[in-house]
Design a protein around this motif. Structure first.
Motif, PDB file in Angstrom:
ATOM      1  N   ASP A  24       0.832  -1.212   0.000  1.00  0.00           N
ATOM      2  CA  ASP A  24       0.000   0.000   0.000  1.00  0.00           C
ATOM      3  C   ASP A  24       0.864   1.258   0.000  1.00  0.00           C
ATOM      4  O   ASP A  24       0.470   2.287  -0.565  1.00  0.00           O
ATOM      5  CB  ASP A  24      -0.927   0.028   1.210  1.00  0.00           C
ATOM      6  N   VAL A  25       2.033   1.194   0.623  1.00  0.00           N
ATOM      7  CA  VAL A  25       2.936   2.355   0.651  1.00  0.00           C
ATOM      8  C   VAL A  25       3.346   2.727  -0.766  1.00  0.00           C
ATOM      9  O   VAL A  25       3.319   3.902  -1.148  1.00  0.00           O
ATOM     10  CB  VAL A  25       4.177   2.078   1.522  1.00  0.00           C
ATOM     11  N   LEU A  26       3.710   1.738  -1.553  1.00  0.00           N
ATOM     12  CA  LEU A  26       4.134   1.996  -2.927  1.00  0.00           C
ATOM     13  C   LEU A  26       2.990   2.549  -3.770  1.00  0.00           C
ATOM     14  O   LEU A  26       3.181   3.467  -4.570  1.00  0.00           O
ATOM     15  CB  LEU A  26       4.701   0.720  -3.553  1.00  0.00           C
ATOM     16  N   GLU A  27       1.795   1.998  -3.574  1.00  0.00           N
ATOM     17  CA  GLU A  27       0.629   2.505  -4.299  1.00  0.00           C
ATOM     18  C   GLU A  27       0.319   3.945  -3.898  1.00  0.00           C
ATOM     19  O   GLU A  27       0.015   4.787  -4.748  1.00  0.00           O
ATOM     20  CB  GLU A  27      -0.578   1.607  -4.037  1.00  0.00           C
ATOM     21  N   ASP A  28       0.423   4.248  -2.601  1.00  0.00           N
ATOM     22  CA  ASP A  28       0.193   5.622  -2.141  1.00  0.00           C
ATOM     23  C   ASP A  28       1.228   6.581  -2.728  1.00  0.00           C
ATOM     24  O   ASP A  28       0.896   7.714  -3.103  1.00  0.00           O
ATOM     25  CB  ASP A  28       0.221   5.692  -0.618  1.00  0.00           C
ATOM     26  N   LEU A  29       2.478   6.145  -2.793  1.00  0.00           N
ATOM     27  CA  LEU A  29       3.521   6.993  -3.388  1.00  0.00           C
ATOM     28  C   LEU A  29       3.222   7.285  -4.859  1.00  0.00           C
ATOM     29  O   LEU A  29       3.322   8.431  -5.309  1.00  0.00           O
ATOM     30  CB  LEU A  29       4.891   6.327  -3.262  1.00  0.00           C
ATOM     31  N   GLU A  30       2.855   6.246  -5.592  1.00  0.00           N
ATOM     32  CA  GLU A  30       2.521   6.427  -7.014  1.00  0.00           C
ATOM     33  C   GLU A  30       1.331   7.369  -7.172  1.00  0.00           C
ATOM     34  O   GLU A  30       1.348   8.282  -8.003  1.00  0.00           O
ATOM     35  CB  GLU A  30       2.239   5.075  -7.677  1.00  0.00           C
ATOM     36  N   ASN A  31       0.292   7.186  -6.374  1.00  0.00           N
ATOM     37  CA  ASN A  31      -0.888   8.047  -6.445  1.00  0.00           C
ATOM     38  C   ASN A  31      -0.547   9.490  -6.102  1.00  0.00           C
ATOM     39  O   ASN A  31      -1.002  10.426  -6.768  1.00  0.00           O
ATOM     40  CB  ASN A  31      -1.993   7.539  -5.514  1.00  0.00           C
ATOM     41  N   PHE A  32       0.259   9.681  -5.058  1.00  0.00           N
ATOM     42  CA  PHE A  32       0.629  11.036  -4.652  1.00  0.00           C
ATOM     43  C   PHE A  32       1.420  11.734  -5.751  1.00  0.00           C
ATOM     44  O   PHE A  32       1.133  12.881  -6.107  1.00  0.00           O
ATOM     45  CB  PHE A  32       1.447  11.010  -3.354  1.00  0.00           C
ATOM     46  N   LEU A  33       2.436  11.039  -6.300  1.00  0.00           N
ATOM     47  CA  LEU A  33       3.283  11.676  -7.312  1.00  0.00           C
ATOM     48  C   LEU A  33       2.492  11.955  -8.593  1.00  0.00           C
ATOM     49  O   LEU A  33       2.734  12.956  -9.266  1.00  0.00           O
ATOM     50  CB  LEU A  33       4.514  10.822  -7.600  1.00  0.00           C
ATOM     51  N   SER A  34       1.524  11.093  -8.911  1.00  0.00           N
ATOM     52  CA  SER A  34       0.683  11.335 -10.089  1.00  0.00           C
ATOM     53  C   SER A  34      -0.179  12.584  -9.913  1.00  0.00           C
ATOM     54  O   SER A  34      -0.444  13.295 -10.882  1.00  0.00           O
ATOM     55  CB  SER A  34      -0.213  10.125 -10.360  1.00  0.00           C
ATOM     56  N   LYS A  35      -0.616  12.838  -8.695  1.00  0.00           N
ATOM     57  CA  LYS A  35      -1.392  14.055  -8.430  1.00  0.00           C
ATOM     58  C   LYS A  35      -0.490  15.284  -8.386  1.00  0.00           C
ATOM     59  O   LYS A  35      -0.870  16.366  -8.837  1.00  0.00           O
ATOM     60  CB  LYS A  35      -2.158  13.924  -7.117  1.00  0.00           C
ATOM     61  N   LEU A  36       0.709  15.118  -7.828  1.00  0.00           N
ATOM     62  CA  LEU A  36       1.651  16.232  -7.736  1.00  0.00           C
ATOM     63  C   LEU A  36       2.141  16.660  -9.117  1.00  0.00           C
ATOM     64  O   LEU A  36       2.284  17.857  -9.394  1.00  0.00           O
ATOM     65  CB  LEU A  36       2.844  15.836  -6.858  1.00  0.00           C
ATOM     66  N   VAL A  37       2.374  15.691  -9.989  1.00  0.00           N
ATOM     67  CA  VAL A  37       2.879  15.962 -11.346  1.00  0.00           C
ATOM     68  C   VAL A  37       1.945  15.258 -12.330  1.00  0.00           C
ATOM     69  O   VAL A  37       2.225  14.161 -12.799  1.00  0.00           O
ATOM     70  CB  VAL A  37       4.330  15.449 -11.517  1.00  0.00           C
ATOM     71  N   PRO A  38       0.814  15.881 -12.651  1.00  0.00           N
ATOM     72  CA  PRO A  38      -0.159  15.234 -13.524  1.00  0.00           C
ATOM     73  C   PRO A  38       0.264  15.277 -14.994  1.00  0.00           C
ATOM     74  O   PRO A  38       1.073  16.113 -15.409  1.00  0.00           O
ATOM     75  CB  PRO A  38      -1.418  16.072 -13.309  1.00  0.00           C
ATOM     76  N   GLU A  39      -0.286  14.350 -15.745  1.00  0.00           N
ATOM     77  CA  GLU A  39      -0.138  14.401 -17.193  1.00  0.00           C
ATOM     78  C   GLU A  39      -1.168  15.395 -17.714  1.00  0.00           C
ATOM     79  O   GLU A  39      -2.171  15.649 -17.072  1.00  0.00           O
ATOM     80  CB  GLU A  39      -0.388  13.022 -17.793  1.00  0.00           C
ATOM     81  N   GLY A  40      -0.895  15.967 -18.879  1.00  0.00           N
ATOM     82  CA  GLY A  40      -1.844  16.911 -19.459  1.00  0.00           C
ATOM     83  C   GLY A  40      -1.175  17.798 -20.477  1.00  0.00           C
ATOM     84  O   GLY A  40      -0.023  17.590 -20.862  1.00  0.00           O
ATOM     85  N   ASP A  41      -1.900  18.801 -20.893  1.00  0.00           N
ATOM     86  CA  ASP A  41      -1.426  19.727 -21.920  1.00  0.00           C
ATOM     87  C   ASP A  41      -0.694  20.929 -21.326  1.00  0.00           C
ATOM     88  O   ASP A  41      -0.704  22.004 -21.903  1.00  0.00           O
ATOM     89  CB  ASP A  41      -2.613  20.224 -22.755  1.00  0.00           C
ATOM     90  N   TYR A  42      -0.055  20.750 -20.162  1.00  0.00           N
ATOM     91  CA  TYR A  42       0.604  21.858 -19.476  1.00  0.00           C
ATOM     92  C   TYR A  42       2.020  22.085 -19.967  1.00  0.00           C
ATOM     93  O   TYR A  42       2.616  23.102 -19.652  1.00  0.00           O
ATOM     94  CB  TYR A  42       0.691  21.584 -17.963  1.00  0.00           C
ATOM     95  N   TYR A  43       2.577  21.133 -20.704  1.00  0.00           N
ATOM     96  CA  TYR A  43       4.010  21.113 -20.953  1.00  0.00           C
ATOM     97  C   TYR A  43       4.338  21.427 -22.417  1.00  0.00           C
ATOM     98  O   TYR A  43       3.610  21.042 -23.327  1.00  0.00           O
ATOM     99  CB  TYR A  43       4.583  19.742 -20.586  1.00  0.00           C
ATOM    100  N   ILE A  44       5.452  22.100 -22.622  1.00  0.00           N
ATOM    101  CA  ILE A  44       5.946  22.387 -23.972  1.00  0.00           C
ATOM    102  C   ILE A  44       6.513  21.116 -24.595  1.00  0.00           C
ATOM    103  O   ILE A  44       6.229  20.805 -25.742  1.00  0.00           O
ATOM    104  CB  ILE A  44       7.009  23.507 -23.930  1.00  0.00           C
ATOM    105  N   HIS A  45       7.316  20.392 -23.824  1.00  0.00           N
ATOM    106  CA  HIS A  45       7.943  19.156 -24.330  1.00  0.00           C
ATOM    107  C   HIS A  45       6.897  18.051 -24.379  1.00  0.00           C
ATOM    108  O   HIS A  45       6.430  17.576 -23.346  1.00  0.00           O
ATOM    109  CB  HIS A  45       9.105  18.737 -23.413  1.00  0.00           C
ATOM    110  N   SER A  46       6.504  17.654 -25.602  1.00  0.00           N
ATOM    111  CA  SER A  46       5.503  16.597 -25.744  1.00  0.00           C
ATOM    112  C   SER A  46       5.817  15.657 -26.905  1.00  0.00           C
ATOM    113  O   SER A  46       4.990  14.837 -27.276  1.00  0.00           O
ATOM    114  CB  SER A  46       4.109  17.209 -25.932  1.00  0.00           C
TER     115      SER A  46
END
Length: 138
Positions: free
Chosen positions: A58-80
């Motif tokens: 569960d710790v690893l899953e929580d880390l993955e979930n947290f980092l995904s929220k902290l650094v989301p995917e999307g159209d925010y970035y120039i490098h794509s």
């Protein structure tokens, strides 16, 4: 002072944490170094290394979930150019580690009871990741 170096390829499964402790310990044993330091370096900019909880997944899953929220995917970035998950993967790598150093005593990694070494894949698709293991000591 003796030195030993080993290159290791790990196949990842897409966004996930792969426990690699045993592979690193095997390199330590092969080196025959009893007291020293083991440096593990990942040769990529969209994956990283961490030392973390090795008992409760569960710790690893929580880390993955947290980092995904902290650094989301999307159209925010120039490098794509390499896809919408590439730039977030680079940022996640910057926020974590591209190398770890672990002491060696009596030919064993000196990790805590609940610690494991993980390769953290930040891209959606799996890939072969190359690690450099450098061991120094006596």
């Amino acid at each position: 002072m003796n030195q030993y170096q080993h290159f290791l390829k790990i196949k990842t499964q897409g966004k996930s944490l792969a426990k690699i402790t045993r592979y690193i310990q095997e390199a330590v044993e092969t080196s025959q170094i009893q007291t020293g330091i083991c440096t593990v370096f990942i040769r990529h900019t969209s994956a990283s290394l961490i030392i973390q909880e090795n008992a409760d997944p569960d710790v690893l899953e929580d880390l993955e979930n947290f980092l995904s929220k902290l650094v989301p995917e999307g159209d925010y970035y120039i490098h794509s150019a390499e896809g919408p998950d590439d730039m977030p993967a680079h940022i996640r790598s910057v926020l974590t580690n591209t190398s770890e150093q672990i002491p060696i005593s009596q030919g064993r990694l000196v990790l805590g009871t609940w610690q494991g070494l993980y390769l953290w894949e930040h891209r959606r698709r799996g890939s072969y990741r190359e690690l450099v293991i450098h061991i120094m000591g006596n």
